[in-house]
Each structure stands twice: as structure tokens, then as C-alpha cells.
Design a protein around this motif. Structure first.
Motif, PDB file in Angstrom:
ATOM      1  N   ALA A 180      30.119  55.590  -2.732  1.00  0.00           N
ATOM      2  CA  ALA A 180      29.920  55.447  -0.731  1.00  0.00           C
ATOM      3  C   ALA A 180      28.778  56.026  -0.354  1.00  0.00           C
ATOM      4  O   ALA A 180      27.772  55.649   0.876  1.00  0.00           O
ATOM      5  CB  ALA A 180      30.742  55.793  -0.270  1.00  0.00           C
ATOM      6  N   ARG A 181      28.622  57.265  -1.331  1.00  0.00           N
ATOM      7  CA  ARG A 181      27.424  58.339  -0.554  1.00  0.00           C
ATOM      8  C   ARG A 181      26.103  57.630  -0.909  1.00  0.00           C
ATOM      9  O   ARG A 181      24.553  58.113  -0.026  1.00  0.00           O
ATOM     10  CB  ARG A 181      27.548  59.892  -1.382  1.00  0.00           C
ATOM     11  CG  ARG A 181      29.143  60.563  -0.258  1.00  0.00           C
ATOM     12  CD  ARG A 181      29.239  61.788  -0.995  1.00  0.00           C
ATOM     13  NE  ARG A 181      30.168  62.081  -1.146  1.00  0.00           N
ATOM     14  CZ  ARG A 181      30.822  63.544  -0.962  1.00  0.00           C
ATOM     15  NH1 ARG A 181      30.160  63.755  -2.642  1.00  0.00           N
ATOM     16  NH2 ARG A 181      32.349  63.757  -0.550  1.00  0.00           N
ATOM     17  N   ALA A 182      26.165  56.383  -2.139  1.00  0.00           N
ATOM     18  CA  ALA A 182      24.843  56.498  -2.200  1.00  0.00           C
ATOM     19  C   ALA A 182      24.245  55.588  -1.284  1.00  0.00           C
ATOM     20  O   ALA A 182      23.245  55.129  -0.744  1.00  0.00           O
ATOM     21  CB  ALA A 182      24.670  55.609  -3.810  1.00  0.00           C
TER      22      ALA A 182
ATOM     23  N   ASN B 220      20.924  55.297   5.857  1.00  0.00           N
ATOM     24  CA  ASN B 220      20.007  56.390   5.926  1.00  0.00           C
ATOM     25  C   ASN B 220      17.982  56.677   5.742  1.00  0.00           C
ATOM     26  O   ASN B 220      17.583  56.051   6.548  1.00  0.00           O
ATOM     27  CB  ASN B 220      20.514  57.944   5.786  1.00  0.00           C
ATOM     28  CG  ASN B 220      20.546  58.650   6.710  1.00  0.00           C
ATOM     29  OD1 ASN B 220      19.522  58.221   7.706  1.00  0.00           O
ATOM     30  ND2 ASN B 220      20.270  59.844   6.590  1.00  0.00           N
ATOM     31  N   ALA B 221      17.885  56.505   4.866  1.00  0.00           N
ATOM     32  CA  ALA B 221      16.709  56.094   3.933  1.00  0.00           C
ATOM     33  C   ALA B 221      15.958  54.824   4.903  1.00  0.00           C
ATOM     34  O   ALA B 221      14.985  54.678   5.188  1.00  0.00           O
ATOM     35  CB  ALA B 221      17.071  56.592   2.783  1.00  0.00           C
ATOM     36  N   GLY B 222      16.717  53.737   4.311  1.00  0.00           N
ATOM     37  CA  GLY B 222      16.494  52.204   4.920  1.00  0.00           C
ATOM     38  C   GLY B 222      15.813  52.818   6.411  1.00  0.00           C
ATOM     39  O   GLY B 222      14.878  52.217   6.953  1.00  0.00           O
ATOM     40  N   GLY B 223      16.670  53.330   7.547  1.00  0.00           N
ATOM     41  CA  GLY B 223      16.809  53.289   8.223  1.00  0.00           C
ATOM     42  C   GLY B 223      15.046  54.401   8.826  1.00  0.00           C
ATOM     43  O   GLY B 223      14.628  54.428   9.882  1.00  0.00           O
TER      44      GLY B 223
ATOM     45  N   VAL C  39      12.508  52.632   8.248  1.00  0.00           N
ATOM     46  CA  VAL C  39      12.446  51.890  10.091  1.00  0.00           C
ATOM     47  C   VAL C  39      11.702  52.874  11.249  1.00  0.00           C
ATOM     48  O   VAL C  39      10.428  52.171  11.622  1.00  0.00           O
ATOM     49  CB  VAL C  39      13.299  50.709  10.003  1.00  0.00           C
ATOM     50  CG1 VAL C  39      12.636  50.216  11.586  1.00  0.00           C
ATOM     51  CG2 VAL C  39      13.691  49.727   9.280  1.00  0.00           C
ATOM     52  N   GLU C  40      12.218  53.740  11.306  1.00  0.00           N
ATOM     53  CA  GLU C  40      11.066  54.942  12.139  1.00  0.00           C
ATOM     54  C   GLU C  40       9.869  54.723  11.947  1.00  0.00           C
ATOM     55  O   GLU C  40       8.973  55.318  12.058  1.00  0.00           O
ATOM     56  CB  GLU C  40      12.541  56.036  12.080  1.00  0.00           C
ATOM     57  CG  GLU C  40      13.105  56.358  13.036  1.00  0.00           C
ATOM     58  CD  GLU C  40      13.506  57.725  13.382  1.00  0.00           C
ATOM     59  OE1 GLU C  40      13.344  58.538  12.916  1.00  0.00           O
ATOM     60  OE2 GLU C  40      15.106  57.340  13.809  1.00  0.00           O
ATOM     61  N   ALA C  41       9.374  55.435  10.679  1.00  0.00           N
ATOM     62  CA  ALA C  41       8.484  55.451  10.009  1.00  0.00           C
ATOM     63  C   ALA C  41       7.644  54.648  10.174  1.00  0.00           C
ATOM     64  O   ALA C  41       6.257  55.206  10.807  1.00  0.00           O
ATOM     65  CB  ALA C  41       8.444  56.118   7.963  1.00  0.00           C
TER      66      ALA C  41
ATOM     67  N   GLN D 172      19.564  49.765  14.838  1.00  0.00           N
ATOM     68  CA  GLN D 172      19.232  50.709  13.596  1.00  0.00           C
ATOM     69  C   GLN D 172      19.880  52.136  13.775  1.00  0.00           C
ATOM     70  O   GLN D 172      20.510  53.220  13.520  1.00  0.00           O
ATOM     71  CB  GLN D 172      18.393  50.814  12.406  1.00  0.00           C
ATOM     72  CG  GLN D 172      18.571  49.215  11.549  1.00  0.00           C
ATOM     73  CD  GLN D 172      17.386  49.124  10.746  1.00  0.00           C
ATOM     74  OE1 GLN D 172      16.641  49.485  10.943  1.00  0.00           O
ATOM     75  NE2 GLN D 172      18.372  47.675   9.928  1.00  0.00           N
ATOM     76  N   ALA D 173      18.980  52.702  14.391  1.00  0.00           N
ATOM     77  CA  ALA D 173      18.728  54.009  15.172  1.00  0.00           C
ATOM     78  C   ALA D 173      20.362  54.109  15.829  1.00  0.00           C
ATOM     79  O   ALA D 173      20.184  55.223  16.052  1.00  0.00           O
ATOM     80  CB  ALA D 173      17.323  54.207  15.939  1.00  0.00           C
TER      81      ALA D 173
END
Length: 181
Positions: free
Chosen positions: A99-101, A107-110, A113-115, A142-143
Motif C-alpha cells: 500500500a505504501r509503495a 504521489n510520484a506520478g502526481g 505531472v506537476e513537473a 490529481q493535484a
């Protein structure tokens, strides 16, 4: 001489002697009878003592056997409970890590997207904020979801914890402490 003895005192003496002789014979018969009975009662007493000693030995052996069975049963139950504890704990840790992964991946995917959005909008860089082209429709969602991600992760962790606790309780309830099953 016999006539002299046949007077009333002599007859009384002979009668008393005969009575005493008869009593002596009866007493001897009674003595023999009670000696036999005494031997019989002594044998019954010895048999009872032997039976008691056998019963005590049987109870002691049964007690030791029961103690050994109780010890083996307690060891069996402890081993089963430890195995359940380890299995449930391992499952819990695996599910929690998964679940944490997954949350970290989301979170990394979001962040990616922000980057990408920041690269597409140079105005968001280091200077003053300049409104540029609005972000793609998926990134706003997503944000907004990113703000809720820690709460969702906590809720997921608690759900996993409760689920594993339920499994643990059910597994522990299946361990029968008084049987070999």
C-alpha cells in the motif's frame, strides 16, 4: 466312696466341673473360629492395602500422564499461536509495504505531472507567478487528490490493520487448547 461324693455338695461340685469343662470346650471352639476369621480379615486387610497401593500408583501414573499431555498440548497451542502470529504479521507487513509503495507511486506520478506542467509553463519557474496556459484537466484532479493522499494512505493502513486483526482473531479462535487438533 462314690456314695460319699454323691451328696448334694458333691453333685454340685461335679455339675460345676462339667459346666466348666463344657465352657472350656466351647471357648476352645470359639477361639478356633475367631482365629480363622481373624486370618480371613487379615487377608482382606492386606488385599485392601494392596488395592489401595495399586490405586495410588495408578492415580500417580495418570497424573503424570495428564501433566505430560497438558505440557505437550500447551506447547502445541503455543507453536500454533506463534505460527499464526508470524504469518499474520508477515502478511500485514507485506500488505502495508504494498500500500505504501502504491501510494508512493501515485504521489510520484502526481509529481511527474506537476513537473511536466511546470516545464510546459515557463512562467511557473523561479520568477513571479504568471498565469499561463491552464493545466490539463487531469492534472487539477490529481493535484487535488495529492492533498488527500496522506489521509488515504492512513485510511488504507488502518483498513489493512483491521483486516489482518480480524484474520488473526479468527485464526486464534480456530486453535483448540483442549484437543490435539
Amino acid at each position: 466312696m462314690i456314695l460319699r461324693l454323691l451328696n448334694p455338695q458333691g453333685i454340685a461340685g461335679i455339675a460345676a466341673s462339667l459346666c466348666l469343662a463344657l465352657l472350656l470346650v466351647l471357648q476352645k471352639g470359639e477361639t478356633r473360629h475367631w482365629k480363622k476369621r481373624s486370618g480371613h480379615y487379615e487377608q482382606l486387610y492386606r488385599d485392601g492395602e494392596a488395592a489401595l497401593a495399586g490405586t495410588v500408583a495408578n492415580y500417580r501414573a495418570a497424573t503424570e500422564q495428564a501433566r505430560a499431555a497438558d505440557k505437550a498440548n500447551a506447547e502445541r497451542v503455543a507453536a500454533q499461536q506463534n505460527a499464526i502470529n508470524e504469518r499474520i504479521s508477515d502478511d500485514y507487513e507485506k500488505r502495508l509495504a504494498s500500500a505504501r509503495a502504491a501510494a508512493a507511486h501515485l504521489n510520484a506520478g502526481g509529481l511527474r505531472v506537476e513537473a511536466r506542467t511546470a516545464a510546459a509553463d515557463p512562467g511557473r519557474g523561479g520568477g513571479a507567478p504568471v498565469h499561463g496556459v491552464p493545466a490539463a484537466p487531469g492534472t487539477a484532479h490529481q493535484a487535488a487528490g495529492e492533498d488527500r493522499l496522506p489521509d488515504a494512505l492512513i485510511a488504507t493502513e488502518q483498513a489493512i490493520q483491521l483486516d489482518e486483526l480480524i484474520k488473526w482473531v479468527k485464526a486464534q479462535a480456530d486453535v483448540h487448547p483442549n484437543s490435539g487438533n
